[in-house]
Design a protein around this motif. Sequence first.
Motif, PDB file in Angstrom:
ATOM      1  N   ARG A  57      55.857  88.092 182.066  1.00 18.29           N
ATOM      2  CA  ARG A  57      54.416  88.191 182.327  1.00 18.29           C
ATOM      3  C   ARG A  57      53.604  87.692 181.128  1.00 18.29           C
ATOM      4  O   ARG A  57      52.500  87.190 181.295  1.00 18.29           O
ATOM      5  N   ASP A  58      54.145  87.834 179.912  1.00 17.86           N
ATOM      6  CA  ASP A  58      53.448  87.316 178.739  1.00 17.86           C
ATOM      7  C   ASP A  58      53.458  85.791 178.729  1.00 17.86           C
ATOM      8  O   ASP A  58      52.514  85.159 178.255  1.00 17.86           O
ATOM      9  N   LEU A  59      54.531  85.193 179.249  1.00 18.55           N
ATOM     10  CA  LEU A  59      54.580  83.733 179.353  1.00 18.55           C
ATOM     11  C   LEU A  59      53.569  83.220 180.369  1.00 18.55           C
ATOM     12  O   LEU A  59      53.001  82.143 180.190  1.00 18.55           O
ATOM     13  N   THR A  69      54.216  80.289 190.112  1.00 21.22           N
ATOM     14  CA  THR A  69      54.721  79.086 189.450  1.00 21.22           C
ATOM     15  C   THR A  69      55.756  79.476 188.409  1.00 21.22           C
ATOM     16  O   THR A  69      56.836  78.875 188.336  1.00 21.22           O
ATOM     17  N   MET A  70      55.452  80.484 187.608  1.00 15.34           N
ATOM     18  CA  MET A  70      56.387  80.929 186.571  1.00 15.34           C
ATOM     19  C   MET A  70      57.677  81.440 187.198  1.00 15.34           C
ATOM     20  O   MET A  70      58.764  81.180 186.670  1.00 15.34           O
ATOM     21  N   THR A  71      57.572  82.135 188.314  1.00 14.16           N
ATOM     22  CA  THR A  71      58.761  82.644 188.984  1.00 14.16           C
ATOM     23  C   THR A  71      59.690  81.487 189.363  1.00 14.16           C
ATOM     24  O   THR A  71      60.899  81.555 189.137  1.00 14.16           O
ATOM     25  N   ILE A  86      66.377  89.631 181.463  1.00 13.34           N
ATOM     26  CA  ILE A  86      66.867  90.953 181.108  1.00 13.34           C
ATOM     27  C   ILE A  86      65.890  91.968 181.670  1.00 13.34           C
ATOM     28  O   ILE A  86      64.700  91.954 181.308  1.00 13.34           O
ATOM     29  N   PRO A  87      66.339  92.835 182.583  1.00 15.06           N
ATOM     30  CA  PRO A  87      65.429  93.843 183.142  1.00 15.06           C
ATOM     31  C   PRO A  87      64.956  94.809 182.059  1.00 15.06           C
ATOM     32  O   PRO A  87      65.714  95.202 181.177  1.00 15.06           O
ATOM     33  N   ASP A  88      63.683  95.183 182.143  1.00 17.52           N
ATOM     34  CA  ASP A  88      63.124  96.181 181.239  1.00 17.52           C
ATOM     35  C   ASP A  88      63.753  97.522 181.584  1.00 17.52           C
ATOM     36  O   ASP A  88      63.798  97.902 182.749  1.00 17.52           O
ATOM     37  N   PRO A  89      64.265  98.255 180.594  1.00 21.28           N
ATOM     38  CA  PRO A  89      64.927  99.530 180.896  1.00 21.28           C
ATOM     39  C   PRO A  89      63.988 100.582 181.493  1.00 21.28           C
ATOM     40  O   PRO A  89      64.432 101.460 182.227  1.00 21.28           O
ATOM     41  N   VAL A  90      62.689 100.483 181.218  1.00 25.79           N
ATOM     42  CA  VAL A  90      61.724 101.455 181.728  1.00 25.79           C
ATOM     43  C   VAL A  90      61.170 101.032 183.079  1.00 25.79           C
ATOM     44  O   VAL A  90      61.054 101.836 183.995  1.00 25.79           O
ATOM     45  N   ASP A  91      60.831  99.750 183.216  1.00 30.14           N
ATOM     46  CA  ASP A  91      60.232  99.225 184.445  1.00 30.14           C
ATOM     47  C   ASP A  91      61.074  98.033 184.912  1.00 30.14           C
ATOM     48  O   ASP A  91      60.925  96.928 184.401  1.00 30.14           O
ATOM     49  N   LEU A  92      61.951  98.269 185.857  1.00 33.87           N
ATOM     50  CA  LEU A  92      62.891  97.234 186.306  1.00 33.87           C
ATOM     51  C   LEU A  92      62.212  96.034 186.953  1.00 33.87           C
ATOM     52  O   LEU A  92      62.828  94.994 187.138  1.00 33.87           O
ATOM     53  N   ARG A  93      60.917  96.176 187.300  1.00 31.95           N
ATOM     54  CA  ARG A  93      60.191  95.026 187.860  1.00 31.95           C
ATOM     55  C   ARG A  93      59.872  94.007 186.772  1.00 31.95           C
ATOM     56  O   ARG A  93      59.671  92.836 187.060  1.00 31.95           O
ATOM     57  N   GLN A  94      59.791  94.453 185.535  1.00 29.41           N
ATOM     58  CA  GLN A  94      59.476  93.565 184.410  1.00 29.41           C
ATOM     59  C   GLN A  94      60.755  92.952 183.851  1.00 29.41           C
ATOM     60  O   GLN A  94      61.772  93.624 183.735  1.00 29.41           O
ATOM     61  N   LYS A  95      60.661  91.675 183.500  1.00 30.68           N
ATOM     62  CA  LYS A  95      61.824  90.956 182.962  1.00 30.68           C
ATOM     63  C   LYS A  95      61.471  90.352 181.613  1.00 30.68           C
ATOM     64  O   LYS A  95      60.378  89.831 181.408  1.00 30.68           O
ATOM     65  N   THR A  96      62.430  90.423 180.704  1.00 31.04           N
ATOM     66  CA  THR A  96      62.319  89.719 179.433  1.00 31.04           C
ATOM     67  C   THR A  96      63.225  88.508 179.525  1.00 31.04           C
ATOM     68  O   THR A  96      64.344  88.594 180.041  1.00 31.04           O
ATOM     69  N   LEU A  97      62.731  87.378 179.040  1.00 33.07           N
ATOM     70  CA  LEU A  97      63.501  86.138 179.087  1.00 33.07           C
ATOM     71  C   LEU A  97      64.024  85.804 177.702  1.00 33.07           C
ATOM     72  O   LEU A  97      63.357  86.052 176.705  1.00 33.07           O
ATOM     73  N   ARG A  98      65.216  85.235 177.665  1.00 34.64           N
ATOM     74  CA  ARG A  98      65.733  84.729 176.399  1.00 34.64           C
ATOM     75  C   ARG A  98      66.619  83.527 176.683  1.00 34.64           C
ATOM     76  O   ARG A  98      67.180  83.378 177.772  1.00 34.64           O
TER      77      ARG A  98
END
Length: 155
Positions: A57-59, A69-71, A86-98
């Motif tokens: 979401r920050d991207l 589009t980002m999806t 990488i799923p966020d451990p608190v909110d599985l709807r949020q993803k971190t990318l690496r």
Amino acid sequence: MASKKTHGQHESAGAWAKRYHQASQAALEAILRPYGLGPTQWYVLYQLAHDGPTRQRDLVRALRVERATMTGVVAALVRKGLVEQIPDPVDLRQKTLRLTEAGGELWARLPDPIARLRAVAFDGVSEEEQAQVARILREATERLAHHLKKGSPPS
């Protein structure tokens, strides 16, 4: 025959800014095509390579693209094995990318398309003139954005 007013509009700074954007996008696509990347995919890789793991979401905010589009861009990068979510451990709807290892290796091989574009587009243009162009466009953009934020289109 076109009127002077119509001709002047086609020679305006805005018209040239749009033409520059279109030409630079086409050149960027041509540079990235051999690597199987599009411009937005490259920008995502750039952000991850320079800032490290980043929430998707920050991207969206940083790159000023629609969430849908980002999806699609992220799905393509994941499918290519260049990025992992990488799923966020608190909110599985949020993803971190690496970047994956393959993504890092590709990044190391990629040419800097922005440097290539600048080298061609601004060949023979002094750093001072480039800074002036950037300043003028930034200020014009900020004035328009401020005007629109107040709720009224330019008159």
